[in-house]
Design an enzyme around this catalytic site. Structure first.
Site, PDB file in Angstrom:
ATOM      1  N   TYR A 177     -13.462 135.734  54.258  1.00  0.00           N
ATOM      2  CA  TYR A 177     -14.155 134.440  54.893  1.00  0.00           C
ATOM      3  C   TYR A 177     -14.479 133.550  53.345  1.00  0.00           C
ATOM      4  O   TYR A 177     -14.664 132.378  53.380  1.00  0.00           O
ATOM      5  CB  TYR A 177     -15.951 134.790  55.093  1.00  0.00           C
ATOM      6  N   ASN A 234     -25.148 131.732  40.948  1.00  0.00           N
ATOM      7  CA  ASN A 234     -24.105 132.590  41.846  1.00  0.00           C
ATOM      8  C   ASN A 234     -24.889 133.511  42.265  1.00  0.00           C
ATOM      9  O   ASN A 234     -23.764 134.332  41.318  1.00  0.00           O
ATOM     10  CB  ASN A 234     -22.755 131.664  42.371  1.00  0.00           C
ATOM     11  N   GLY A 235     -25.224 134.586  43.586  1.00  0.00           N
ATOM     12  CA  GLY A 235     -25.959 135.379  43.000  1.00  0.00           C
ATOM     13  C   GLY A 235     -26.936 135.585  43.463  1.00  0.00           C
ATOM     14  O   GLY A 235     -27.587 134.696  44.111  1.00  0.00           O
ATOM     15  N   CYS A 272     -23.924 130.112  47.339  1.00  0.00           N
ATOM     16  CA  CYS A 272     -23.972 128.466  46.256  1.00  0.00           C
ATOM     17  C   CYS A 272     -22.471 128.913  45.583  1.00  0.00           C
ATOM     18  O   CYS A 272     -22.406 129.427  45.882  1.00  0.00           O
ATOM     19  CB  CYS A 272     -25.137 128.748  45.260  1.00  0.00           C
ATOM     20  N   GLY A 326     -21.826 125.918  49.958  1.00  0.00           N
ATOM     21  CA  GLY A 326     -23.145 125.395  49.613  1.00  0.00           C
ATOM     22  C   GLY A 326     -23.199 123.882  50.170  1.00  0.00           C
ATOM     23  O   GLY A 326     -22.875 123.232  49.802  1.00  0.00           O
TER      24      GLY A 326
END
Length: 486
Positions: free
Chosen positions: A257, A117-118, A16, A42
């Site tokens: 990445y 996010n996580g 996300c 995402g």
């Protein structure tokens, strides 16, 4: 359904991206633009919640930001000068609107929206305890545990309730929370997931990456520090650090990445770092070849670095079509093979008779590398050497990244010669873990804790993994754990 993106399907996927803005005349429109820039983080669903000073407004949808948030009627339905948004990539679990963020709830203190996010690595344990105390969950998302912890906290103020909630969670989180009292942004004490702050006139912005600030024309101010909570209210910005200091461990794969190459992460240009990784790879794993060819698109910067360091010419030997997404046909083997070529095709005139070095960012299951090597051989390559701009991915991530279970990771099952046999290359080599740190301008010494979270390569997880270690979990709980739909 046939996915005609064979190179991306066997990648690690960041799950996300988040964006929040305070005091902007067109807050929801700005949030939509920011989410466009974070779409790579995402691509399954997106959502925006706004606050107009009296009411909260939310629109969530499956699919990309484009097509869901580029219509005037949608933006008009999200009024207010404050908004937060989220783009989501789920893992193996349920794909459903109820899991799309921002998640919203009416608490005793007022509305509360959160974009995360996580991954909370003790979410199942917390969820069981909360359900026993009477909480009723509306999603299978680990993020919802934060809302329930805030709602049930015995502390008086919302901020204290929020801090109390965060003290109970383990794992990785960057959060943007929208409340009537203000916009709250925070990062876990290890700083595993990224979060930055920007400014546009009188507006304050938070985002997963600096590229989202660039897109809306905002000025980058700084990164949110690990363990820091920033509270933005009318005419005031406060920063508090309520957690014990820890040695930061930001995710090293952001550099390899996840992040867009035009972003700045931990003060470093992602593009420059990826070129440096490629140069280090050329130093560690040279090969006598005619061409350096990137696997598009993520392998391009590292391939440029490899070519510059080695002196071997860089060429685009694989051409990607940017106009093909998914094709809804029932695939037989022959049709599937043709569908693959819709997305990527070998530049046959360039490759035939050449000794080539293929540069990619990682090998996960190995299926992608196998297809690419075969594509090069079918195009007439004389030799195919594979070079990977990260160490072997031997361990699963539990901090908000879509990784297969460890048994499905090729590097967890085979050594490098065995992996090379599997993908049918003439040779295979990875940058070393020390070389990766060197490319980042750091040194990974065994005597001290590493400066990054590199658990996917080393197995050195920086936090406890309560839910993973709970061997007594029931089948249903293990199923929920497998979803990890954040």
């Amino acid at each position: 359904m046939l996915t005609t993106n064979p190179f991306d399907d066997d990648k690690l996927h960041e799950e996300c991206g988040i964006f929040g803005i305070w005091n902007a005349e067109t807050a929801s429109a700005m949030t939509a633009l920011g989410l466009h820039a974070l779409q790579h983080r995402g691509q399954e669903a997106a959502g925006i919640t706004s606050w107009d000073g009296e009411h909260f407004h939310t629109h969530r949808a499956m699919g990309h930001v484009a097509g869901n948030f580029d219509r005037d009627e949608v933006i008009r339905g999200l009024p207010g000068r404050v908004a937060c948004g989220h783009v989501r990539y789920s893992t193996t679990g349920e794909t459903a609107l109820r899991n799309v963020q921002p998640l919203y709830a009416d608490l005793a203190s007022g509305g509360f929206a959160v974009a995360h996010n996580g991954n909370i690595s003790n979410a199942l344990k917390l969820r069981r305890e909360l359900v026993r105390r009477g909480s009723i969950f509306q999603s299978t998302s680990d993020t919802e545990t934060i809302i329930h912890l805030v709602a049930t906290s015995a502390y008086r103020t919302l901020l204290d309730k929020f801090i109390d909630a965060l003290r109970q969670v383990e794992g990785a989180y960057s959060l943007i929370c929208l409340t009537p009292e203000g916009l709250i942004a925070c990062r876990d004490p290890l700083g595993i997931r990224p979060l930055v702050m920007g400014k546009l006139g009188d507006a304050i912005i938070f985002a997963s990456e600096t590229v989202a600030l660039d897109v809306v024309g905002a000025e980058y101010v700084r990164a949110i520090d690990p363990g820091e909570i920033v509270i933005v209210t009318e005419g005031d910005i406060r920063s508090i650090r309520p957690f014990a200091p820890m040695n930061p461990r930001p995710c090293i794969f952001e550099h390899v990445y996840f992040s867009r190459p035009d972003s700045i992460v931990d003060g470093a240009s992602v593009y420059t770092v990826r070129k440096a990784i490629g140069a280090q790879l050329a130093t560690e794993a040279p090969v006598d070849a005619d061409l350096v060819i990137p696997v598009p698109d993520s392998g391009v910067p590292a391939a440029i670095g490899y070519a510059q360091q080695s002196g071997i010419p860089f060429e685009l030997g694989i051409i990607r079509s940017h106009y093909v997404g998914r094709t809804f046909i029932q695939p037989g083997d022959k049709v599937r093979h043709l569908g693959v070529k819709l997305k990527h095709n070998a530049n046959r005139a360039l490759i035939a008779g050449q000794r080539i070095v293929l540069i990619d960012d990682s090998i996960v299951r190995g299926t992608t590398s196998l297809k690419i090597v075969q594509m090069m051989r079918d195009a007439g390559a004389k030799e195919v050497h594979m070079r990977i701009a990260s160490p072997p991915t031997r361990h699963s991530c539990f901090y908000g990244v879509d990784t297969p279970e460890r048994a499905k990771l090729l590097a967890a099952k085979l050594d490098v010669p065995g992996m090379n046999d599997y993908i049918h290359a003439d040779s295979l080599a990875f940058v070393s873990i020390d070389g990766l740190y060197k490319a980042l301008g750091q040194e990974r010494r065994a005597a001290v804790r590493p400066q990054f979270c590199d658990a996917c390569f080393t197995g050195d997880y920086p936090t406890t993994l309560t839910d993973q270690d709970d061997l007594g979990a029931s089948t249903d709980q293990l199923s929920l754990l497998a979803e990890r739909v954040i």
